[in-house]
Design an enzyme around this catalytic site. Sequence first.
Site, short mmCIF file in Angstrom:
data_model
loop_
_atom_site.label_atom_id
_atom_site.label_comp_id
_atom_site.label_asym_id
_atom_site.label_seq_id
_atom_site.Cartn_x
_atom_site.Cartn_y
_atom_site.Cartn_z
N GLU A 2 -4.83 2.46 -4.15
CA GLU A 2 -3.37 2.60 -4.09
C GLU A 2 -2.70 1.31 -3.61
O GLU A 2 -1.54 1.30 -3.23
CB GLU A 2 -2.98 3.74 -3.14
CG GLU A 2 -3.26 3.51 -1.67
CD GLU A 2 -4.66 3.90 -1.25
OE1 GLU A 2 -4.87 4.13 -0.06
OE2 GLU A 2 -5.56 3.98 -2.12
N ASP A 51 0.85 -1.18 0.00
CA ASP A 51 0.00 0.00 0.00
C ASP A 51 0.89 1.24 0.00
O ASP A 51 1.89 1.30 0.74
CB ASP A 51 -0.87 -0.02 1.26
CG ASP A 51 -2.07 0.89 1.13
OD1 ASP A 51 -2.99 0.54 0.39
OD2 ASP A 51 -2.07 1.96 1.76
N ILE A 52 0.56 2.22 -0.84
CA ILE A 52 1.31 3.48 -0.83
C ILE A 52 0.91 4.27 0.42
O ILE A 52 -0.28 4.55 0.62
CB ILE A 52 1.03 4.31 -2.10
CG1 ILE A 52 1.43 3.51 -3.35
CG2 ILE A 52 1.78 5.64 -2.06
CD1 ILE A 52 1.09 4.21 -4.65
N ASP A 58 -2.15 9.94 -10.17
CA ASP A 58 -2.12 8.91 -11.22
C ASP A 58 -0.70 8.64 -11.68
O ASP A 58 -0.29 7.49 -11.89
CB ASP A 58 -2.97 9.35 -12.41
CG ASP A 58 -4.47 9.31 -12.11
OD1 ASP A 58 -4.85 8.75 -11.06
OD2 ASP A 58 -5.24 9.85 -12.93
#
Length: 327
Positions: free
Chosen positions: A243, A199-200, A216
């Site tokens: 994300e 996960d970002i 994006d």
Amino acid sequence: MPEEPPTILVVDDDQFIRELLRRVMEKEGYKVVEATNGEQGLDVYQRLKPHLVMLDALMPVMDGFTCCKHLQKLSDEDETSPDSEHLEAQGLQGVSQTPVLMITNLDDPESVDRAFAVGATDYITKPIHLAVLRQRVRRLIQQFQLYQKLEQANRELQRLATLDGLTGVANRRRFDQYLDDEWWRMIREESPLSLILCDIDFFKKYNDTYGHQAGDACLRRVADALRFCAKRSVDLVARYGGEEFAIVLPNTTTIGASLVAEELRSLVHGLKITHAASAISEYVTLSLGVASLYPEPDTPPAKLVAEADMALYQAKASGRNRYVAKV
């Protein structure tokens, strides 16, 4: 670059017939290769994959009927047919295989039936009516080429249907399908299957700070980094949602998957994508959860996902920008 002319393989033990067919077909713009018997014809077919095979029924070593049966098996091995309903709508059932035009002195009903039974696409008798031959050859090759174009277009549509439009990695649908396929393959091979969920960190804040276009672009750069680290052809990188990304690693233990996870974390951090709103770093970072199982028939793939998700939760809870492996 100009297109290569279609290739015709002529298999006949009669030199006069071979030379006649070569002259006529080359005049029509085709490339012609020759073989003097069935066994030689099979060898040439495997090397060149011609667009059409002209095959004499009666030959020494291996007759045309036996040769045709082997040709169909080889063609079946090469074939990756698109959806049968799609072909039926186009009126192209049965043209996926390399067409075989049987040319012979035999014209009794039994021989004709036998020719079609072993896979011949069409049949013409000697003495050869050249005008009829030209028309049949043209029709068979055009039909075969049309099929190939439809097959290529269908493969491209199938590929696009499994990709995430923004990042270019596999989409969730492809991930679910691939995880299930590999789960059962690892059961058969009694091998481990690993999954990394990542996960970002603070991605919502990133979007709020820099805007969705920048968000994006960030997703695309992270996806490229993940794809770079998933080096084997069997490794699959997918956008799991928002994300969050997933990496499926067949035949990989927890130790191996942990090494990949740390490489992913380090590479993304090394991209130095500025993230002023992050609470832990000036750059974009990843949190990753690693899980590995030996799949069993009575256990669903969802168990592996749940364990990787739990490990990801622990990575976030313990400070982010790290991986946690579920043991």
